[in-house]
Enzyme design. Sequence first.
Site, short mmCIF file in Angstrom:
data_model
loop_
_atom_site.label_atom_id
_atom_site.label_comp_id
_atom_site.label_asym_id
_atom_site.label_seq_id
_atom_site.Cartn_x
_atom_site.Cartn_y
_atom_site.Cartn_z
CE1 TYR G 23 -4.05 -1.97 0.46
CE2 TYR G 23 -2.69 -3.26 1.96
CZ TYR G 23 -3.84 -3.12 1.20
OH TYR G 23 -4.78 -4.12 1.20
CG ASN G 72 -13.83 2.65 2.33
OD1 ASN G 72 -14.43 1.62 2.62
ND2 ASN G 72 -12.62 2.66 1.79
CG HIS G 98 -15.91 -0.10 -1.72
ND1 HIS G 98 -16.01 -0.40 -0.39
CD2 HIS G 98 -17.19 -0.03 -2.18
CE1 HIS G 98 -17.28 -0.53 -0.06
NE2 HIS G 98 -18.02 -0.30 -1.13
CB ILE G 99 -9.23 1.45 -1.37
CG1 ILE G 99 -9.39 2.71 -0.52
CG2 ILE G 99 -7.82 1.33 -1.92
CD1 ILE G 99 -8.58 2.70 0.78
CB SER G 100 -9.86 -3.23 -3.20
OG SER G 100 -10.99 -3.59 -2.44
NE ARG G 109 -13.37 -8.76 1.25
CZ ARG G 109 -13.11 -8.59 2.56
NH1 ARG G 109 -13.67 -7.61 3.20
NH2 ARG G 109 -12.29 -9.40 3.19
#
Lengths: 140, 140, 140, 140, 140, 140, 140, 140, 140, 140, 140, 140
Positions: G23, G72, G98-100, G109
């Site tokens: 990250y 988020n 969402h980041i991913s 998910r």
Amino acid sequence: MKKIIIINGANLNLLGKREPEIYGSQTFEDYLEILKQSFPNIQIFYYQSNIEGELINKIQEIGFSFDGIILNAGAYTHTSLAIADALSAIKTPAVEVHISNVYKRESFRHHSYLSRVCVGVIAGFGMESYRLALQYLSEN
Amino acid sequence: MKKIIIINGANLNLLGKREPEIYGSQTFEDYLEILKQSFPNIQIFYYQSNIEGELINKIQEIGFSFDGIILNAGAYTHTSLAIADALSAIKTPAVEVHISNVYKRESFRHHSYLSRVCVGVIAGFGMESYRLALQYLSEN
Amino acid sequence: MKKIIIINGANLNLLGKREPEIYGSQTFEDYLEILKQSFPNIQIFYYQSNIEGELINKIQEIGFSFDGIILNAGAYTHTSLAIADALSAIKTPAVEVHISNVYKRESFRHHSYLSRVCVGVIAGFGMESYRLALQYLSEN
Amino acid sequence: MKKIIIINGANLNLLGKREPEIYGSQTFEDYLEILKQSFPNIQIFYYQSNIEGELINKIQEIGFSFDGIILNAGAYTHTSLAIADALSAIKTPAVEVHISNVYKRESFRHHSYLSRVCVGVIAGFGMESYRLALQYLSEN
Amino acid sequence: MKKIIIINGANLNLLGKREPEIYGSQTFEDYLEILKQSFPNIQIFYYQSNIEGELINKIQEIGFSFDGIILNAGAYTHTSLAIADALSAIKTPAVEVHISNVYKRESFRHHSYLSRVCVGVIAGFGMESYRLALQYLSEN
Amino acid sequence: MKKIIIINGANLNLLGKREPEIYGSQTFEDYLEILKQSFPNIQIFYYQSNIEGELINKIQEIGFSFDGIILNAGAYTHTSLAIADALSAIKTPAVEVHISNVYKRESFRHHSYLSRVCVGVIAGFGMESYRLALQYLSEN
Amino acid sequence: MKKIIIINGANLNLLGKREPEIYGSQTFEDYLEILKQSFPNIQIFYYQSNIEGELINKIQEIGFSFDGIILNAGAYTHTSLAIADALSAIKTPAVEVHISNVYKRESFRHHSYLSRVCVGVIAGFGMESYRLALQYLSEN
Amino acid sequence: MKKIIIINGANLNLLGKREPEIYGSQTFEDYLEILKQSFPNIQIFYYQSNIEGELINKIQEIGFSFDGIILNAGAYTHTSLAIADALSAIKTPAVEVHISNVYKRESFRHHSYLSRVCVGVIAGFGMESYRLALQYLSEN
Amino acid sequence: MKKIIIINGANLNLLGKREPEIYGSQTFEDYLEILKQSFPNIQIFYYQSNIEGELINKIQEIGFSFDGIILNAGAYTHTSLAIADALSAIKTPAVEVHISNVYKRESFRHHSYLSRVCVGVIAGFGMESYRLALQYLSEN
Amino acid sequence: MKKIIIINGANLNLLGKREPEIYGSQTFEDYLEILKQSFPNIQIFYYQSNIEGELINKIQEIGFSFDGIILNAGAYTHTSLAIADALSAIKTPAVEVHISNVYKRESFRHHSYLSRVCVGVIAGFGMESYRLALQYLSEN
Amino acid sequence: MKKIIIINGANLNLLGKREPEIYGSQTFEDYLEILKQSFPNIQIFYYQSNIEGELINKIQEIGFSFDGIILNAGAYTHTSLAIADALSAIKTPAVEVHISNVYKRESFRHHSYLSRVCVGVIAGFGMESYRLALQYLSEN
Amino acid sequence: MKKIIIINGANLNLLGKREPEIYGSQTFEDYLEILKQSFPNIQIFYYQSNIEGELINKIQEIGFSFDGIILNAGAYTHTSLAIADALSAIKTPAVEVHISNVYKRESFRHHSYLSRVCVGVIAGFGMESYRLALQYLSEN
């Protein structure tokens, strides 16, 4: 004076007549007398049938003139879309009641076709479920 | 004198504060006053939290000494197995209430983790759902 | 000296305090003392919370410096993806434990969000589930 | 002296014989020797078969006289109701073990027919899963 | 003289040998003697195995020359498509029997791979399930 | 002398009256006569209705005084929870019978609401299913 | 000047602090500084909590006065009906980020309780998901 | 010279022996002779068993020295995770074959535990399915 | 002259009598008169009942002598396997009709037990659904 | 200069042409002009087709030379595995966009075959969804 | 001389053109030449389209005059009921082939609409899947 | 004069051309002539395509000017959300028709994406399904 009907469905005519060691020897008719005394300002009617279609007939018959329905459809609660349709066709508001807490029982008793078309649901308080429904309908 | 607690869960602190055109301007605190007057012989306590675990803490705290719980867990009704476990660990009987008729709403609101471990369920009668629950607990 | 923490989740603070005829009068704190004596070469820490997010906070806090986590998340085992994400974000290995054999209980207790991100699972051996986990972590 | 049997099911005879770069060159028989030395006060028996029915025969044979079964049924864990029935018919308590953490693997390995009829489950600790099971059975 | 075979599957060799306080001390072999006396004009054969494939071997062996099969496959009823295929490959008609009423038990016992390829099913009458099957096969 | 009633549900009044090339010209009434002759020591009663609630009425009526019910509810087998509730409320034991092997037919005929509350099930033996049920009830 | 809050849920406090090789070493706080410089005409607030109910508290607190929420919720996205209810009770519009790309990850998910009550969803663009959301809220 | 084994599972020993009017009078042994003549440069071995575990034993026995397996597991295709595990434990590549087009048959034959661990699948070409598999393994 | 019967099931007796602002004040009886005039060469009969079993009785009664059935079973469409069985037992062809487009409504109205045993289905054309069915039956 | 293509799928050619009271009278072509002016340093191409395979052809055609795809496949989002395969076969990164918040609509619009093979998803921001996607692709 | 056509569906035109490090630089056209040389007595035709309906057109066009179809529909295998209907409408037999072993891939690739209407299926043998299909069709 | 178009989808161009022993030798074009003669006051147009997107193109093209669509989309009925979206975007009302009774066929033909966005459905009356639809559209 408000007119309210209690409609009992399948097998509820056996209340107080079978398994007295469990349910006591009080029949629904006995209990009804007590209810009537508690609500002297309400005209309380009573109907029971084991036949799905007769329950529909009764709902249609009183559904445009009465002030409330207290409906314990017994097992038809879980299988009768036709009773639900009758309830949505009429004007009288209905309260769904159950003596036992159906959510503690078999999973096929967790779904009700009727809840969606009733004002609300009261379940699990024994005979007192009827009294609570009457309490609500008498004041609203 | 009986001690009964009303426990409200997630987002129920907003009652009467949001969307007054729908829910009216009566807050739960206002309604609580009226309830207290209706049941002068009952000690009525009140607790609200948006935090699932704090609801559990409260249930544990009062669950061996109070005479009844009236629980509207809000959305946690449908997702919290932990609250259900708390209810089954204590001795005080609980009544599950809902303001709206959850069975008329989205399907994920039709299942309750809590019903199984409560005495019974009262749903759909607006604020009066609380009163009916109180009525039951005050007399049983 | 290894540092190992036992983290107990929802309702596990009631162990030994409720239903003594079933669970005995031994609290988890009592049992912890015995465990500590059995593993004199391990530093055993203990944390309990009924709040899901506090469990996450604790896992994050010790998750980069401790040598092992013994986690009994209680009901959160079955509903908390957030705790699972915390476990997969840290470096300390965790062992999932359960006092009861969850596979003998209701079907919603058969699925665990946590097992996938733990080293392994020990379930069904009563309090001894903790000891077995400690045994493993002390030697691996 | 306690008599405990380790029963291994389908394909577990290949342990240590295939893919030594992954599993090492230690066969289960080698590991068994070490276990026996660790528990000198326990009579440890061993049985392996790839045939479901032979596992049942063995369980029936020792199920009324031994003090414990440590059962890793391999793939039969997930498909054999018949082994589960054998376990529930006998008196000897059984502990279900798995070398790998089955909950990290394909979803069809997440369900076990056996867990319901065992004392408990130990999964994911490599060969040490057997030792932990033995630890428990030796002391309880 | 008709030749009829009773084939018992997994764990049915334990009948009458375990839990005599529940099942009585009558073994299947004892009961078989009584059956033979009741049907003196029928040649009654008996076979039991805990091994799925041996049951198939036996079904194939007698499946073109015998007049009837009475099959209680035990737990294989619910998991063995291979036994079902054996039954559909042979000429001898089979009757599926169960001692207990499988529909009162766990839901995974409600489905049978075998019913589809048998003449019919008799379940729930204790040992008498075998007699009723024999009755049918002796006269049809 | 034992009193046993055969209750036939929906559409079973058409037996022997429709499709004689398939079912033969024997009506259920004809078959009943033969049955009565085979069991001279049993009082055999007969009732048929296409109306679910009338079947319930009959079950309630005889359910505390008769010695046995042989029930072929036809399609109501698969949809009537109300008949199941009636059976569980009475004292007379019931045997569920089916003329055809319902497990060979459409999948919605594989589930029965009634099996769970009957002594047992006999399906697939044509009219002889009734005889086998009578055989059982006459001797147990 | 518009007031917009970024609310981060479970485990997002670890961003930039764990697994820097994946990250990077940029914490969310660092990134926030850059965002603030990019949008000098927006008042950007920030809140993070691992506790579901505290997220609800914050949403309620700012939900009638702020101009936008960028949410988020981490794992609570997939399990928290209570946060969804909070969002539908307030007036401030929310954007789910969402980041991913959650749709490339485990199937649990793929479902979000929140999407239904947000303006829209932005997922998969790394930290830039926040910027895009801000871009939208700053101009609409 | 390559060594390839054909392994046939449950009920495939009946090929050519039953229902000759449908399948012809050619047994698998006869067909095997023809195959051997078509592939003179391949050593073709043959094994059949109705016992799941014996199939596993054979797969383990030849799985590190042979050049190919042609596997028709019959009904075990659809129920045996244990055979699948055996295939994934060995080194010899396997081809799954079926005589009939299983996708035209009952839905429980549409899923195979084995396909995932085989090189590929050939289904529906009658006996020629074996020849195509041999063709592939002889050249690859 | 052809004899065709229109059979209406549960709650269809309320047509034109309730909610006139939606459905108009035309009762089914009024509409029937118009239909009769449009098809002077057809004998049109009419039957309505709210009782499932009475619908079956009527279907059986006319099912071997009439030329066509136009069946709108109302809610029984979705729950009555028994009516479906009656239709498959008779000789008269039936056309399933619905006034509303059931596929636009709740998902439990998308499945019909009856379609499978009718010639065809006509749904969504208001009262004209009956006319189209009559059109078809009058000419085929 | 970066080359980015916007690909619109089924029925998106109707934007701005139908229901102007809802969507306004702005066509996608009009909006495209504005986008081009906002991003003068990007070569923006546009393609629309109602034919699934033509969308695949276009994706293949530009998928090795362009710098980005902005894909709104319309209803094909939810049904086309073939478009997903095309996206995973090419090198150009794609962003999935939707004008409406698909998660507020029918449940069959909640699943996308495409999300898994795109960089990310932007849904619910009206026409601005395209701009946000362009923003991202222009800078990354 | 037999006429056989190979029909390739969505994205199969990219074979050998993309990801040469994985698939090699051999295009399908190159491979086709080799196939033609291997089967000099067969007229081999070839057609590819990314458009579902064009595949149907081609199947209809040659489906009454050719001797065989080798069909790799790519992703349409899993979503196109329309291609399946085309195959069942024609007379030419078809063999379904796949280059990869689809059963090792995502679960949505495990179901094929086409298998049911093809002679058989060959999957997982790389380009050789086509040769095996041709082998079969050339000799049968 | 009303303008009505009949749109036929996948494989319906084969009507009357294949399997004449079943469907007769009447092509849809022949039938169309008869229809035109029956409705001299209607302009009847006809379009057929096997390509999903071309059907959408045609629906869009005529969807704002014609008076009615009679749509038999063939297999696309069950798989095309895109055609459904086209129908909901236009103004011309559509009637869904099917030649066969799709509810008697495979279960994947029981669900239609189109019914929800059509006026109604007519299925099972052979070619006459089109006439009934025309009848309705001509008069409404």
